[in-house]
Motif scaffolding. Structure first.
Motif, PDB file in Angstrom:
ATOM      1  N   ALA A  48       0.824  -1.215   0.000  1.00  0.00           N
ATOM      2  CA  ALA A  48       0.000   0.000   0.000  1.00  0.00           C
ATOM      3  C   ALA A  48       0.852   1.257   0.000  1.00  0.00           C
ATOM      4  O   ALA A  48       0.360   2.348  -0.275  1.00  0.00           O
ATOM      5  CB  ALA A  48      -0.926   0.009   1.223  1.00  0.00           C
ATOM      6  N   LEU A  49       2.138   1.116   0.297  1.00  0.00           N
ATOM      7  CA  LEU A  49       3.043   2.258   0.356  1.00  0.00           C
ATOM      8  C   LEU A  49       3.460   2.668  -1.049  1.00  0.00           C
ATOM      9  O   LEU A  49       4.040   1.869  -1.782  1.00  0.00           O
ATOM     10  CB  LEU A  49       4.282   1.881   1.173  1.00  0.00           C
ATOM     11  N   PRO A  50       3.154   3.904  -1.436  1.00  0.00           N
ATOM     12  CA  PRO A  50       3.592   4.357  -2.760  1.00  0.00           C
ATOM     13  C   PRO A  50       5.113   4.524  -2.776  1.00  0.00           C
ATOM     14  O   PRO A  50       5.731   4.672  -1.725  1.00  0.00           O
ATOM     15  CB  PRO A  50       2.888   5.708  -2.932  1.00  0.00           C
ATOM     16  N   ARG A  51       5.700   4.516  -3.940  1.00  0.00           N
ATOM     17  CA  ARG A  51       7.157   4.614  -4.046  1.00  0.00           C
ATOM     18  C   ARG A  51       7.614   5.800  -4.887  1.00  0.00           C
ATOM     19  O   ARG A  51       8.792   5.903  -5.201  1.00  0.00           O
ATOM     20  CB  ARG A  51       7.734   3.323  -4.639  1.00  0.00           C
ATOM     21  N   THR A  52       6.694   6.694  -5.239  1.00  0.00           N
ATOM     22  CA  THR A  52       7.100   7.872  -6.008  1.00  0.00           C
ATOM     23  C   THR A  52       7.386   9.024  -5.050  1.00  0.00           C
ATOM     24  O   THR A  52       6.802   9.113  -3.968  1.00  0.00           O
ATOM     25  CB  THR A  52       6.002   8.315  -6.995  1.00  0.00           C
ATOM     26  N   GLU A  53       8.295   9.890  -5.459  1.00  0.00           N
ATOM     27  CA  GLU A  53       8.661  11.021  -4.603  1.00  0.00           C
ATOM     28  C   GLU A  53       7.449  11.898  -4.295  1.00  0.00           C
ATOM     29  O   GLU A  53       7.260  12.317  -3.151  1.00  0.00           O
ATOM     30  CB  GLU A  53       9.758  11.857  -5.243  1.00  0.00           C
ATOM     31  N   GLN A  54       6.626  12.173  -5.283  1.00  0.00           N
ATOM     32  CA  GLN A  54       5.460  13.028  -5.084  1.00  0.00           C
ATOM     33  C   GLN A  54       4.506  12.435  -4.047  1.00  0.00           C
ATOM     34  O   GLN A  54       4.052  13.132  -3.134  1.00  0.00           O
ATOM     35  CB  GLN A  54       4.726  13.240  -6.408  1.00  0.00           C
ATOM     36  N   ASP A  55       4.213  11.159  -4.157  1.00  0.00           N
ATOM     37  CA  ASP A  55       3.295  10.513  -3.217  1.00  0.00           C
ATOM     38  C   ASP A  55       3.888  10.438  -1.815  1.00  0.00           C
ATOM     39  O   ASP A  55       3.198  10.667  -0.825  1.00  0.00           O
ATOM     40  CB  ASP A  55       2.923   9.110  -3.697  1.00  0.00           C
ATOM     41  N   LEU A  56       5.178  10.106  -1.726  1.00  0.00           N
ATOM     42  CA  LEU A  56       5.820  10.033  -0.419  1.00  0.00           C
ATOM     43  C   LEU A  56       5.937  11.414   0.224  1.00  0.00           C
ATOM     44  O   LEU A  56       5.769  11.563   1.429  1.00  0.00           O
ATOM     45  CB  LEU A  56       7.194   9.371  -0.533  1.00  0.00           C
ATOM     46  N   ARG A  57       6.198  12.427  -0.583  1.00  0.00           N
ATOM     47  CA  ARG A  57       6.259  13.803  -0.056  1.00  0.00           C
ATOM     48  C   ARG A  57       4.897  14.193   0.531  1.00  0.00           C
ATOM     49  O   ARG A  57       4.809  14.795   1.592  1.00  0.00           O
ATOM     50  CB  ARG A  57       6.665  14.767  -1.164  1.00  0.00           C
ATOM     51  N   HIS A  58       3.830  13.821  -0.168  1.00  0.00           N
ATOM     52  CA  HIS A  58       2.479  14.106   0.312  1.00  0.00           C
ATOM     53  C   HIS A  58       2.204  13.372   1.629  1.00  0.00           C
ATOM     54  O   HIS A  58       1.699  13.964   2.584  1.00  0.00           O
ATOM     55  CB  HIS A  58       1.436  13.719  -0.736  1.00  0.00           C
ATOM     56  N   LEU A  59       2.529  12.082   1.680  1.00  0.00           N
ATOM     57  CA  LEU A  59       2.318  11.322   2.917  1.00  0.00           C
ATOM     58  C   LEU A  59       3.133  11.900   4.062  1.00  0.00           C
ATOM     59  O   LEU A  59       2.652  11.980   5.201  1.00  0.00           O
ATOM     60  CB  LEU A  59       2.690   9.851   2.713  1.00  0.00           C
ATOM     61  N   ASN A  60       4.347  12.323   3.784  1.00  0.00           N
ATOM     62  CA  ASN A  60       5.181  12.927   4.821  1.00  0.00           C
ATOM     63  C   ASN A  60       4.538  14.210   5.339  1.00  0.00           C
ATOM     64  O   ASN A  60       4.509  14.452   6.547  1.00  0.00           O
ATOM     65  CB  ASN A  60       6.590  13.200   4.294  1.00  0.00           C
TER      66      ASN A  60
END
Length: 127
Positions: A36-48
């Protein structure tokens, strides 16, 4: 934006009960699936950004409830850890729950964490 408003509401509801806690609870009885964890910078930046907002709100609420702690010591304060754990679990967002679970404990409850805490999760990142 609607997603952030829902998380803000969940944070407000779960933070109200954090004052009398003694320990951090597991997120939920349901397993968190790493896929379920995305691996793109944009998605991870959003989750952070969403996650650090949850930690900030927890810290603010705990201070309002009379808990005093030095900056950087949030991970040692049960009020903060429990509020963050409950808010993430209540979000119903599998990606946010997976993100929360993969963060090292020292970073999980620190909104001032380095971007390295999540950047190494980017697909293809060899750092």
């Amino acid at each position: 934006m609607k997603h952030l408003a829902i998380l803000g509401l969940a944070a407000s509801l779960t933070l109200a009960a954090c004052g009398s806690t003694t320990d951090s609870m597991p997120l939920a009885d349901e397993p968190v699936y790493p896929q379920a964890l995305p691996r793109t910078e944009q998605d991870l930046r959003h989750l952070n950004a969403v996650h650090t907002d949850i930690v900030r709100r927890a810290e603010r609420q705990c201070r309002l409830e009379g808990f005093n702690f030095a900056p950087g010591g949030e991970a040692l304060v049960p009020c903060v850890t429990r509020a963050v754990d409950r808010t993430v679990a209540a979000s119903g967002d599998d990606a946010l729950r997976a993100f929360h679970d993969v963060l090292p404990r020292r970073d999980r409850y620190d909104f001032r964490r380095s971007s390295y805490a999540w950047r190494n999760l980017i697909e293809g990142d060899e750092s």
